[in-house]
Design a protein around this motif. Structure first.
Motif: not given
Length: 98
Positions: A72-79
């Protein structure tokens, strides 16, 4: 005296007997392997799928929570990077862009 010798011989097996006893577990039984029967109705409704979650060992739940948080943190930071960064190059520049 004969009884004591008989009892002693049963307690301590000779090395040959130990090897034979150990090899006994590795003998093939001669049975043919049959294909596993298919389970009928294996988790095809939502309630059955939820019931199948009870089969997850409780030791794996903390690992699943940590893994979910990391993804979740990876997708949040990428977006967020794509949305906020104005210097991000979205198209080619220069002569090769024509």
């Amino acid at each position: 005296m004969l009884r004591q010798q008989a009892m002693r011989s049963t307690r301590t097996a000779t090395p040959v007997m130990r090897v034979q006893q150990a090899a006994r577990g590795f003998r093939s039984t001669g049975r043919k392997l049959r294909p596993m029967p298919k389970e009928e109705h294996s988790a095809h409704t939502i309630s059955q799928r939820i019931r199948s979650l009870k089969k997850i060992p409780p030791e794996l739940i903390p690992i699943g929570v940590v893994l979910f948080a990391a993804v979740f943190a990876a997708f949040y930071s990428l977006l967020r990077k794509f949305w906020v960064d104005k210097t991000l190059r979205l198209r080619r520049t220069g002569k090769s862009a024509d």
